[in-house]
Design a protein around this motif. Structure first.
Motif, mmCIF file in Angstrom:
data_model
loop_
_atom_site.group_PDB
_atom_site.id
_atom_site.type_symbol
_atom_site.label_atom_id
_atom_site.label_comp_id
_atom_site.label_asym_id
_atom_site.label_seq_id
_atom_site.Cartn_x
_atom_site.Cartn_y
_atom_site.Cartn_z
ATOM 1 N N ILE A 8 37.274 33.960 67.771
ATOM 2 C CA ILE A 8 37.146 35.169 66.948
ATOM 3 C C ILE A 8 36.477 36.225 67.813
ATOM 4 O O ILE A 8 35.337 36.049 68.253
ATOM 5 N N THR A 41 39.038 40.880 65.391
ATOM 6 C CA THR A 41 38.449 41.465 64.181
ATOM 7 C C THR A 41 38.906 42.917 64.020
ATOM 8 O O THR A 41 39.086 43.631 64.996
ATOM 9 N N ALA A 47 34.985 39.186 60.614
ATOM 10 C CA ALA A 47 34.673 37.926 61.308
ATOM 11 C C ALA A 47 34.149 36.857 60.343
ATOM 12 O O ALA A 47 34.328 35.665 60.576
ATOM 13 N N ALA A 50 37.304 35.422 58.919
ATOM 14 C CA ALA A 50 38.011 34.672 59.966
ATOM 15 C C ALA A 50 37.364 33.310 60.204
ATOM 16 O O ALA A 50 38.058 32.313 60.428
#
Length: 320
Positions: A8, A41, A47, A50
């Protein structure tokens, strides 16, 4: 079957270094046996989602690539999950306090290799009301400055931008009256700020909480009592060397819980991000996440002369 990782990353962090390094990073992780897919992102809070999605999809490893803001969001996405993947960190942001505290190298190749060595360390996570932090929770007039530094200035000047802004604003900053409840009991203080530190590296100061450990089930609470500009500069200068703990304006408590209330309006700062307002209840989730770190388990970081100390002549002028 090899392990699967979800990377991420914040494409805008650290002057867009991540965007340029991505092919090399993926190649290095794949070569090391970590099958890696990515999520870029798109904005604030992305995030968190995610990281939650990575858990739902059964990834073994989550890698947070960016600065402290990206890392904080990933922590918030993982903290509530019953199964939490191992966490890797690629510190490519403007501020990387937590990575510094963990001794995770800024060099992306070395940081990838650290993940591939597969050594993890259990670390505590802090909780403030319904949000989580990995490094620092704070409140008070001074912490509010961090939202006022324009992001472009922050990228160019890094931590120095905060200090400059702090010195400029200090004469107009008002102390706050707080009631604090800790393991040691209840106290009432008039303070400039409070900091609950999980690690020893906070806001670019590598010795702000010199004895803080990331897996002792405790937070290091530092209170800066009401002080004037000259006293504040003396404390900041001492803090750069780690000599501030004996200053009469500093109060230091190690505790597993902190309740803070105030009649004043006080904003909270979690890992450098806005974290709501007082009142707050701060607690620790002991050994809650497994983080890839050095085999030695050292949470220390030796630094060169990276800090910009305040020039002695300026100090003399301010103390006159």
């Amino acid at each position: 079957m090899g392990k699967r990782a979800r990377l991420i990353y914040n494409p805008t962090s650290g002057r867009e270094e991540m965007r340029r390094r991505l092919p090399d990073i993926l190649h290095r992780l794949e070569q090391g046996g970590l099958e890696t897919s990515t999520h870029a992102t798109k904005g604030e809070g992305d995030a968190v989602l995610a990281a939650q999605e990575a858990v739902r999809r059964g990834f073994d490893v989550v890698i947070a690539a960016g600065g402290d803001g990206t890392l904080n969001e990933v922590i918030n996405g993982l903290a509530e999950q019953p199964h939490r993947p191992q966490l890797g960190i690629l510190p490519l942001g403007t501020t990387n306090d937590f990575a510094r505290a963990m001794g995770i190298p800024r060099n992306y190749e070395a940081a990838c290799d650290l993940i591939l060595r597969k050594n993890t360390i259990p670390i505590d996570i802090g909780k403030v009301n319904q949000k989580y932090f990995i490094n620092i929770a704070g409140g008070g007039s001074l912490t509010e400055l961090t939202y006022e530094v324009p992001s472009r200035l922050k990228t160019l000047l890094g931590q120095l931008a905060y200090y400059v802004k702090g010195l400029e604003k200090l004469p107009s900053l008002k102390p706050i009256k707080v009631n604090l409840e800790t393991d040691d009991g209840v106290l009432q203080e008039e303070i400039m700020l409070f900091l609950a530190a999980n690690s020893n590296s906070v806001g670019g100061f590598e010795k702000l909480a010199p004895d803080a450990s990331l897996n002792d089930g405790k937070l290091d609470l530092i209170l800066l009592r009401k002080c004037n500009l000259a006293e504040f500069i003396r404390i900041v200068t001492a803090a750069m060397r780690g000599d501030h703990m004996n200053d009469p304006n500093i109060r230091y408590i190690r505790t597993s819980k902190i309740n803070v209330t105030s009649s004043d309006y006080v904003q909270l700062n979690l890992d450098g991000e806005y974290g709501g307002t007082l009142p707050c209840e701060i607690s620790v989730l002991p050994s809650h996440l497994e983080i890839f770190a050095d085999e030695s388990g050292q949470f220390t970081y030796k630094t060169g002369s990276r800090h910009h100390a305040i020039p002695p002549r300026l100090l003399e002028e301010l103390e006159e």
